[in-house]
Motif scaffolding. Structure first.
Motif, short mmCIF file in Angstrom:
data_model
loop_
_atom_site.label_atom_id
_atom_site.label_comp_id
_atom_site.label_asym_id
_atom_site.label_seq_id
_atom_site.Cartn_x
_atom_site.Cartn_y
_atom_site.Cartn_z
N ALA A 45 30.00 57.42 38.56
CA ALA A 45 30.32 56.00 38.74
C ALA A 45 30.28 55.28 37.39
O ALA A 45 31.09 54.42 37.10
CB ALA A 45 29.34 55.36 39.71
N GLN A 46 29.28 55.73 36.54
CA GLN A 46 29.16 55.09 35.23
C GLN A 46 30.32 55.51 34.32
O GLN A 46 30.83 54.74 33.54
CB GLN A 46 27.83 55.49 34.60
CG GLN A 46 27.55 54.80 33.27
CD GLN A 46 26.19 55.17 32.72
OE1 GLN A 46 25.30 55.56 33.46
NE2 GLN A 46 26.03 55.08 31.42
N GLN A 47 30.75 56.78 34.45
CA GLN A 47 31.82 57.29 33.61
C GLN A 47 33.16 56.59 33.90
O GLN A 47 33.96 56.37 33.01
CB GLN A 47 31.99 58.80 33.85
CG GLN A 47 30.86 59.63 33.24
CD GLN A 47 31.09 61.11 33.53
OE1 GLN A 47 31.64 61.48 34.56
NE2 GLN A 47 30.64 61.95 32.62
N THR A 48 33.40 56.26 35.15
CA THR A 48 34.71 55.73 35.54
C THR A 48 34.75 54.21 35.62
O THR A 48 35.74 53.65 36.05
CB THR A 48 35.11 56.31 36.92
OG1 THR A 48 34.10 55.96 37.88
CG2 THR A 48 35.24 57.82 36.86
N GLN A 49 33.68 53.55 35.20
CA GLN A 49 33.67 52.09 35.25
C GLN A 49 34.74 51.54 34.31
O GLN A 49 34.77 51.89 33.13
CB GLN A 49 32.30 51.56 34.84
CG GLN A 49 32.15 50.06 35.08
CD GLN A 49 30.71 49.62 34.91
OE1 GLN A 49 29.83 50.43 34.70
NE2 GLN A 49 30.48 48.33 34.99
N PRO A 50 35.69 50.72 34.82
CA PRO A 50 36.81 50.26 33.98
C PRO A 50 36.36 49.30 32.89
O PRO A 50 35.34 48.62 32.99
CB PRO A 50 37.72 49.55 34.99
CG PRO A 50 36.82 49.11 36.09
CD PRO A 50 35.77 50.18 36.19
N ILE A 51 37.15 49.26 31.83
CA ILE A 51 36.94 48.31 30.74
C ILE A 51 37.53 46.97 31.15
O ILE A 51 38.68 46.90 31.56
CB ILE A 51 37.63 48.81 29.46
CG1 ILE A 51 37.01 50.12 28.99
CG2 ILE A 51 37.56 47.75 28.35
CD1 ILE A 51 37.79 50.81 27.88
N GLU A 52 36.74 45.91 31.04
CA GLU A 52 37.22 44.58 31.41
C GLU A 52 37.77 43.87 30.18
O GLU A 52 37.14 43.84 29.13
CB GLU A 52 36.09 43.73 32.02
CG GLU A 52 35.80 44.07 33.46
CD GLU A 52 34.94 42.99 34.14
OE1 GLU A 52 34.65 41.95 33.51
OE2 GLU A 52 34.56 43.21 35.30
N ILE A 53 38.96 43.29 30.34
CA ILE A 53 39.54 42.44 29.30
C ILE A 53 39.68 41.04 29.88
O ILE A 53 40.38 40.83 30.88
CB ILE A 53 40.93 42.94 28.85
CG1 ILE A 53 40.84 44.39 28.35
CG2 ILE A 53 41.50 42.05 27.76
CD1 ILE A 53 42.18 44.98 28.01
N ASN A 54 38.99 40.09 29.28
CA ASN A 54 39.04 38.70 29.75
C ASN A 54 40.15 37.95 29.03
O ASN A 54 40.14 37.86 27.79
CB ASN A 54 37.69 38.01 29.50
CG ASN A 54 36.59 38.56 30.38
OD1 ASN A 54 36.53 38.25 31.57
ND2 ASN A 54 35.73 39.39 29.82
N VAL A 55 41.11 37.46 29.81
CA VAL A 55 42.27 36.76 29.26
C VAL A 55 42.25 35.31 29.70
O VAL A 55 42.37 35.01 30.90
CB VAL A 55 43.58 37.43 29.71
CG1 VAL A 55 44.79 36.71 29.10
CG2 VAL A 55 43.60 38.91 29.35
N SER A 56 42.07 34.39 28.77
CA SER A 56 42.17 32.96 29.05
C SER A 56 43.61 32.54 28.76
O SER A 56 44.07 32.70 27.62
CB SER A 56 41.20 32.15 28.19
OG SER A 56 39.87 32.38 28.59
N ALA A 57 44.32 32.02 29.78
CA ALA A 57 45.74 31.75 29.60
C ALA A 57 46.16 30.46 30.29
O ALA A 57 45.59 30.08 31.33
CB ALA A 57 46.57 32.91 30.13
N ALA A 58 47.17 29.82 29.72
CA ALA A 58 47.75 28.61 30.31
C ALA A 58 48.19 28.90 31.74
O ALA A 58 48.84 29.92 32.01
CB ALA A 58 48.93 28.14 29.47
N VAL A 59 47.87 27.99 32.65
CA VAL A 59 48.14 28.22 34.07
C VAL A 59 49.63 28.31 34.38
O VAL A 59 50.03 28.89 35.39
CB VAL A 59 47.46 27.12 34.93
CG1 VAL A 59 48.17 25.78 34.76
CG2 VAL A 59 47.39 27.52 36.40
N SER A 60 50.48 27.78 33.51
CA SER A 60 51.91 27.87 33.74
C SER A 60 52.41 29.32 33.66
O SER A 60 53.53 29.62 34.08
CB SER A 60 52.68 26.99 32.74
OG SER A 60 52.25 27.23 31.42
N LEU A 61 51.58 30.22 33.14
CA LEU A 61 51.93 31.64 33.06
C LEU A 61 51.48 32.42 34.29
O LEU A 61 51.67 33.64 34.36
CB LEU A 61 51.28 32.26 31.81
CG LEU A 61 51.78 31.77 30.46
CD1 LEU A 61 50.79 32.17 29.36
CD2 LEU A 61 53.15 32.32 30.16
#
Length: 270
Positions: free
Chosen positions: A35-51
């Motif tokens: 479970a620890q090996q397969t934990q995904p990498i999180e990328i936090n994206v702050s973006a304009a809501v029009s997108l």
């Protein structure tokens, strides 16, 4: 003799047990749980809501090809997102609806300037409810007495509101309509106010207008009446996922993402 053999055997058994125990401990350290090996990498994206719509489709496409990555979007007005990043909110990538917010974050060394590129461009339009009986075909028509409320994004934090104010000032209309203005927290809220008929007109991005079947475009802001609407994207200096962020940012400029952005009415940046 038998007593000695019994003691020797007992000591050998203890040694063997200790060896297996140590091997077990060592292998446990080298091979963490699955479970620890397969934990995904999180990328936090702050973006304009029009997108929002385009990014949702891009998210599905990217995660299908990269199951080890989890994209976490924080969508809102660019000015509000800027403040959140300044206050330490988790963000690996920022996509603003105007250069201003990106410039100010760069000045505080919160963005990696070397990664910055203009992602897409947009246009500004006047929208009215689909079933409106009002005759609005140009921005000058907003001064009519029949137009009692006009929705704009907050000019302090919403780039679409800032662009709208620029247009109205450029055309000499701001002082004539400012008492009618209803400010909204972001461009999608402006769209919602117009869809529900709570206002007679709203000023939004062309891409927002085309995303709704409850409004129609009444007028397009004239060329040169506002600053170019560009969406710069860059990686934050505080990211803990530099490589993963670089890979996703590169994907946003790929042919596959270009097709998605253009599907929703955006033009790729220059």
């Amino acid at each position: 003799m038998r007593m000695i053999n019994s003691r020797v055997l007992a000591m050998l058994a203890l040694v063997v047990f200790s060896v297996f125990a140590l091997v077990g401990c060592g292998s446990g350290q080298q091979n963490p749980p699955a479970a620890q090996q397969t934990q995904p990498i999180e990328i936090n994206v702050s973006a304009a809501v029009s997108l929002k719509d385009a990014l949702a489709e891009i998210q599905n496409n990217y995660q299908a090809k990269n199951p080890n990555i989890k994209l976490v979007y924080n969508l809102g007005a660019s000015g509000s997102l800027q403040k959140q990043i300044e206050q330490g909110a988790p963000a690996d990538i920022f996509i603003s609806a105007a250069p201003k917010q990106m410039d100010e974050l760069e000045a505080k060394n919160l963005m990696n300037k070397a990664t910055r590129k203009n992602l897409v461009e947009n246009k500004l339009v006047v929208v009215v409810p689909k079933e409106t009986k009002l005759n609005i075909t140009k921005l000058e028509d907003l001064v009519q007495g029949s137009v009692q409320k006009i929705a704009l994004g907050e000019t302090a934090t919403v780039p679409a509101g800032q662009y709208a104010q620029q247009v109205l000032q450029k055309l000499g209309l701001w002082d004539k309509v400012k008492e009618k203005v209803v400010f909204a927290k972001d461009v999608r809220t402006v769209l919602a106010y117009t869809e529900t008929g709570n206002v007679e007109a709203g000023i939004v991005y062309q891409t927002d207008a085309t995303s709704s079947d409850k409004v129609k475009i009444a007028a397009v802001a004239p060329e040169g009446s506002h600053q170019p609407i560009v969406y710069p994207a860059a990686i934050t200096t505080g990211t803990k996922q530099q490589k993963a962020s670089e890979d996703f940012l590169a994907y946003l400029f790929s042919a596959e993402s270009k097709a998605v952005f253009e599907k929703y009415g955006f033009v790729m940046g220059k």
